[in-house]
Scaffold this motif. Structure first.
Motif, PDB file in Angstrom:
ATOM      1  N   LYS A  76       0.818  -1.207   0.000  1.00  0.00           N
ATOM      2  CA  LYS A  76       0.000   0.000   0.000  1.00  0.00           C
ATOM      3  C   LYS A  76       0.856   1.262   0.000  1.00  0.00           C
ATOM      4  O   LYS A  76       0.402   2.322  -0.418  1.00  0.00           O
ATOM      5  N   THR A  77       2.109   1.157   0.438  1.00  0.00           N
ATOM      6  CA  THR A  77       3.011   2.311   0.451  1.00  0.00           C
ATOM      7  C   THR A  77       3.656   2.564  -0.906  1.00  0.00           C
ATOM      8  O   THR A  77       4.301   3.592  -1.094  1.00  0.00           O
ATOM      9  N   SER A  78       3.488   1.642  -1.848  1.00  0.00           N
ATOM     10  CA  SER A  78       4.071   1.810  -3.180  1.00  0.00           C
ATOM     11  C   SER A  78       3.382   2.956  -3.908  1.00  0.00           C
ATOM     12  O   SER A  78       2.150   3.066  -3.896  1.00  0.00           O
ATOM     13  N   SER A  79       4.167   3.765  -4.593  1.00  0.00           N
ATOM     14  CA  SER A  79       3.596   4.858  -5.385  1.00  0.00           C
ATOM     15  C   SER A  79       2.760   4.314  -6.549  1.00  0.00           C
ATOM     16  O   SER A  79       1.947   5.033  -7.115  1.00  0.00           O
ATOM     17  N   HIS A  93       0.777   1.524  -6.205  1.00  0.00           N
ATOM     18  CA  HIS A  93      -0.285   0.691  -5.648  1.00  0.00           C
ATOM     19  C   HIS A  93      -1.638   0.958  -6.297  1.00  0.00           C
ATOM     20  O   HIS A  93      -2.313   0.037  -6.777  1.00  0.00           O
ATOM     21  N   ASP A 142      -0.631  -4.249   5.387  1.00  0.00           N
ATOM     22  CA  ASP A 142       0.067  -3.185   4.668  1.00  0.00           C
ATOM     23  C   ASP A 142       0.167  -3.453   3.167  1.00  0.00           C
ATOM     24  O   ASP A 142       0.820  -2.729   2.437  1.00  0.00           O
TER      25      ASP A 142
END
Length: 175
Positions: free
Chosen positions: A71-74, A76, A142
């Motif tokens: 979810k923290t991936s740009s 996502h 996450d």
């Protein structure tokens, strides 16, 4: 032999996973080798890909697979918003292809690719490929868990690229 004795003989490290020991959990998980894949989608701005090792088969009937973007991936929201995607399983000699699709990599720049019937970018020459339609998305802490229905699959002979303990390598058959 008691389980306590067995633990000291094997020098095991036991812990309850929490925010203070995520490194220990990553180390424990790193003992499970995975394959290496590149997941691709087409966006209005062009093709995009991501190197992923959170890939697994789910079902043969119906043909389902899953993968899990952070979810923290740009990227996502791009991947969770796509209705179609392709998963490319990399061969042992395709580590350079893997690094193209990591943060800061070249991506599709100067890379030959084709579009499938749904417009999804297809990278030729990978060990296997699964062309999928998104079936479901689940919350996975996450990560998001994307379940895909396999529309088409392709494979060739060769050795898979493997990832374990933070390093890339090859699978060796036990004799």
């Amino acid at each position: 032999m008691s389980s306590t004795s067995s633990m000291s003989v094997h020098d095991e490290h036991s812990f309850v996973p929490d925010a203070a020991n995520t490194r220990s959990l990553r180390t424990a998980l790193g003992n499970f080798p995975t394959g290496v894949t590149v997941v691709t989608v087409l966006t209005p701005a062009g093709p995009i890909g991501m190197t992923v090792n959170s890939f697994s088969s789910v079902s043969l009937d119906p043909p389902l697979i899953l993968w899990s973007p952070a979810k923290t991936s740009s990227r996502h929201d791009i991947f969770t918003g796509a209705t179609h995607f392709a998963i490319h399983v990399l061969a042992a000699d395709q580590n350079d292809l893997s690094s193209r699709f990591t943060r800061g990599g070249l991506g599709f720049e100067n890379l030959a690719w084709d579009g499938n019937a749904e417009g999804v970018p297809i990278i030729p020459g990978t060990l296997s490929r699964f062309e999928c339609e998104r079936a479901s998305i689940f919350d996975g802490g996450d990560h998001s868990i994307l379940l895909g229905r396999v529309l088409r699959a392709t494979y060739r002979n060769g050795e898979p690229l493997c990832f374990a303990r933070g390093a890339f390598g090859r699978f060796e058959v036990a004799s």
